[in-house]
Design a protein around this motif. Structure first.
Motif, PDB file in Angstrom:
ATOM      1  N   ARG A  43       0.845  -1.215   0.000  1.00 24.13           N
ATOM      2  CA  ARG A  43       0.000   0.000   0.000  1.00 24.13           C
ATOM      3  C   ARG A  43       0.867   1.247   0.000  1.00 24.13           C
ATOM      4  O   ARG A  43       0.607   2.203  -0.743  1.00 24.13           O
ATOM      5  CB  ARG A  43      -0.937  -0.001   1.197  1.00 24.13           C
ATOM      6  CG  ARG A  43      -2.180  -0.827   1.012  1.00 24.13           C
ATOM      7  CD  ARG A  43      -3.215  -0.585   2.100  1.00 24.13           C
ATOM      8  NE  ARG A  43      -2.728  -0.887   3.429  1.00 24.13           N
ATOM      9  CZ  ARG A  43      -2.723  -2.099   3.988  1.00 24.13           C
ATOM     10  NH1 ARG A  43      -3.184  -3.131   3.313  1.00 24.13           N
ATOM     11  NH2 ARG A  43      -2.257  -2.284   5.211  1.00 24.13           N
ATOM     12  N   ALA A  46       2.493   1.754  -3.422  1.00 25.79           N
ATOM     13  CA  ALA A  46       1.524   2.194  -4.434  1.00 25.79           C
ATOM     14  C   ALA A  46       1.099   3.639  -4.195  1.00 25.79           C
ATOM     15  O   ALA A  46       1.061   4.441  -5.135  1.00 25.79           O
ATOM     16  CB  ALA A  46       0.310   1.279  -4.437  1.00 25.79           C
ATOM     17  N   LEU A  47       0.799   3.982  -2.944  1.00 22.85           N
ATOM     18  CA  LEU A  47       0.291   5.324  -2.645  1.00 22.85           C
ATOM     19  C   LEU A  47       1.384   6.384  -2.633  1.00 22.85           C
ATOM     20  O   LEU A  47       1.203   7.469  -3.176  1.00 22.85           O
ATOM     21  CB  LEU A  47      -0.445   5.325  -1.310  1.00 22.85           C
ATOM     22  CG  LEU A  47      -1.724   4.489  -1.263  1.00 22.85           C
ATOM     23  CD1 LEU A  47      -2.281   4.431   0.150  1.00 22.85           C
ATOM     24  CD2 LEU A  47      -2.757   5.037  -2.225  1.00 22.85           C
ATOM     25  N   ARG A  48       2.504   6.093  -2.009  1.00 25.30           N
ATOM     26  CA  ARG A  48       3.549   7.112  -1.858  1.00 25.30           C
ATOM     27  C   ARG A  48       4.518   7.170  -3.034  1.00 25.30           C
ATOM     28  O   ARG A  48       5.031   8.228  -3.364  1.00 25.30           O
ATOM     29  CB  ARG A  48       4.313   6.887  -0.568  1.00 25.30           C
ATOM     30  CG  ARG A  48       3.440   7.108   0.637  1.00 25.30           C
ATOM     31  CD  ARG A  48       4.200   6.982   1.895  1.00 25.30           C
ATOM     32  NE  ARG A  48       3.293   7.135   3.032  1.00 25.30           N
ATOM     33  CZ  ARG A  48       3.686   7.424   4.233  1.00 25.30           C
ATOM     34  NH1 ARG A  48       4.971   7.585   4.484  1.00 25.30           N
ATOM     35  NH2 ARG A  48       2.816   7.539   5.201  1.00 25.30           N
ATOM     36  N   LEU A  49       4.794   6.015  -3.631  1.00 27.07           N
ATOM     37  CA  LEU A  49       5.739   5.989  -4.747  1.00 27.07           C
ATOM     38  C   LEU A  49       5.045   5.895  -6.095  1.00 27.07           C
ATOM     39  O   LEU A  49       5.694   6.032  -7.133  1.00 27.07           O
ATOM     40  CB  LEU A  49       6.708   4.807  -4.595  1.00 27.07           C
ATOM     41  CG  LEU A  49       7.554   4.783  -3.324  1.00 27.07           C
ATOM     42  CD1 LEU A  49       8.415   3.534  -3.288  1.00 27.07           C
ATOM     43  CD2 LEU A  49       8.412   6.034  -3.213  1.00 27.07           C
ATOM     44  N   GLY A  50       3.752   5.630  -6.073  1.00 25.09           N
ATOM     45  CA  GLY A  50       3.001   5.528  -7.320  1.00 25.09           C
ATOM     46  C   GLY A  50       3.355   4.303  -8.152  1.00 25.09           C
ATOM     47  O   GLY A  50       3.197   4.327  -9.372  1.00 25.09           O
ATOM     48  N   LEU A  51       3.822   3.237  -7.494  1.00 22.09           N
ATOM     49  CA  LEU A  51       4.191   2.033  -8.248  1.00 22.09           C
ATOM     50  C   LEU A  51       2.970   1.381  -8.863  1.00 22.09           C
ATOM     51  O   LEU A  51       1.913   1.299  -8.250  1.00 22.09           O
ATOM     52  CB  LEU A  51       4.913   1.032  -7.341  1.00 22.09           C
ATOM     53  CG  LEU A  51       6.287   1.452  -6.847  1.00 22.09           C
ATOM     54  CD1 LEU A  51       6.898   0.337  -6.005  1.00 22.09           C
ATOM     55  CD2 LEU A  51       7.207   1.808  -8.004  1.00 22.09           C
ATOM     56  N   ARG A  52       3.147   0.909 -10.089  1.00 16.98           N
ATOM     57  CA  ARG A  52       2.077   0.271 -10.849  1.00 16.98           C
ATOM     58  C   ARG A  52       2.594  -1.029 -11.455  1.00 16.98           C
ATOM     59  O   ARG A  52       3.811  -1.202 -11.627  1.00 16.98           O
ATOM     60  CB  ARG A  52       1.594   1.192 -11.974  1.00 16.98           C
ATOM     61  CG  ARG A  52       1.029   2.515 -11.494  1.00 16.98           C
ATOM     62  CD  ARG A  52      -0.350   2.323 -10.854  1.00 16.98           C
ATOM     63  NE  ARG A  52      -0.831   3.553 -10.270  1.00 16.98           N
ATOM     64  CZ  ARG A  52      -0.996   3.755  -8.969  1.00 16.98           C
ATOM     65  NH1 ARG A  52      -0.720   2.812  -8.117  1.00 16.98           N
ATOM     66  NH2 ARG A  52      -1.453   4.892  -8.516  1.00 16.98           N
ATOM     67  N   GLN A  55       6.201  -2.068 -13.632  1.00 20.05           N
ATOM     68  CA  GLN A  55       7.394  -1.275 -13.350  1.00 20.05           C
ATOM     69  C   GLN A  55       8.486  -2.170 -12.758  1.00 20.05           C
ATOM     70  O   GLN A  55       8.199  -3.182 -12.137  1.00 20.05           O
ATOM     71  CB  GLN A  55       7.083  -0.151 -12.360  1.00 20.05           C
ATOM     72  CG  GLN A  55       6.266   0.971 -12.962  1.00 20.05           C
ATOM     73  CD  GLN A  55       6.092   2.108 -11.982  1.00 20.05           C
ATOM     74  OE1 GLN A  55       5.330   1.988 -11.041  1.00 20.05           O
ATOM     75  NE2 GLN A  55       6.807   3.189 -12.208  1.00 20.05           N
ATOM     76  N   CYS A  79       5.079  -5.748  -9.850  1.00 20.27           N
ATOM     77  CA  CYS A  79       6.336  -5.094 -10.215  1.00 20.27           C
ATOM     78  C   CYS A  79       7.464  -6.114 -10.262  1.00 20.27           C
ATOM     79  O   CYS A  79       7.520  -7.034  -9.441  1.00 20.27           O
ATOM     80  CB  CYS A  79       6.697  -4.021  -9.186  1.00 20.27           C
ATOM     81  SG  CYS A  79       5.546  -2.638  -9.125  1.00 20.27           S
TER      82      CYS A  79
END
Length: 111
Positions: A43, A46-52, A55, A79
């Motif tokens: 979480r 995904a929220l702080r680093l914007g990982l999708r 990647q 990822c």
């Protein structure tokens, strides 16, 4: 469909959440502990680093329990994880990071 290590781990975590998974120094981490920590890390990533999904993330961590739940978190996000040897420095580290073609590098404060 292929069975991945992530699927095997999640199956064990559902069936045996209180069973020990990792023993590190004087600490014991159960399957449930590692599942919760990997969900929390995922979480945050995904929220702080914007990982999708899709990647690549270079991980520069020592051999500690956080390495395991970081790997699981990245797998849950879809990822790819490029493992960077935390004993490498200088030009060799720059080369490894470049070869990984990572969008993000994760490390701890000591590294």
């Amino acid at each position: 469909p292929p069975v991945t290590l992530l699927h095997v781990f999640q199956s064990h975590a559902r069936r045996r959440p209180r069973h020990p998974l990792l023993l590190f120094q004087d600490e014991v981490y159960t399957y449930g502990d590692v599942e919760r920590r990997s969900n929390r890390a995922g979480r945050a990533f995904a929220l702080r680093l914007g990982l999708r999904p899709g990647q690549t993330v270079a991980v520069f961590l020592p051999n500690v329990p956080a390495y395991v739940w970081t790997w699981l978190a990245l797998a849950k996000l879809g990822c790819a994880m490029a493992c960077l040897n935390c004993n490498v420095r200088g030009r060799a580290l720059l080369h490894a990071r470049s070869a990984a073609r990572a969008d993000v590098v994760l490390s701890c404060s000591g590294e």
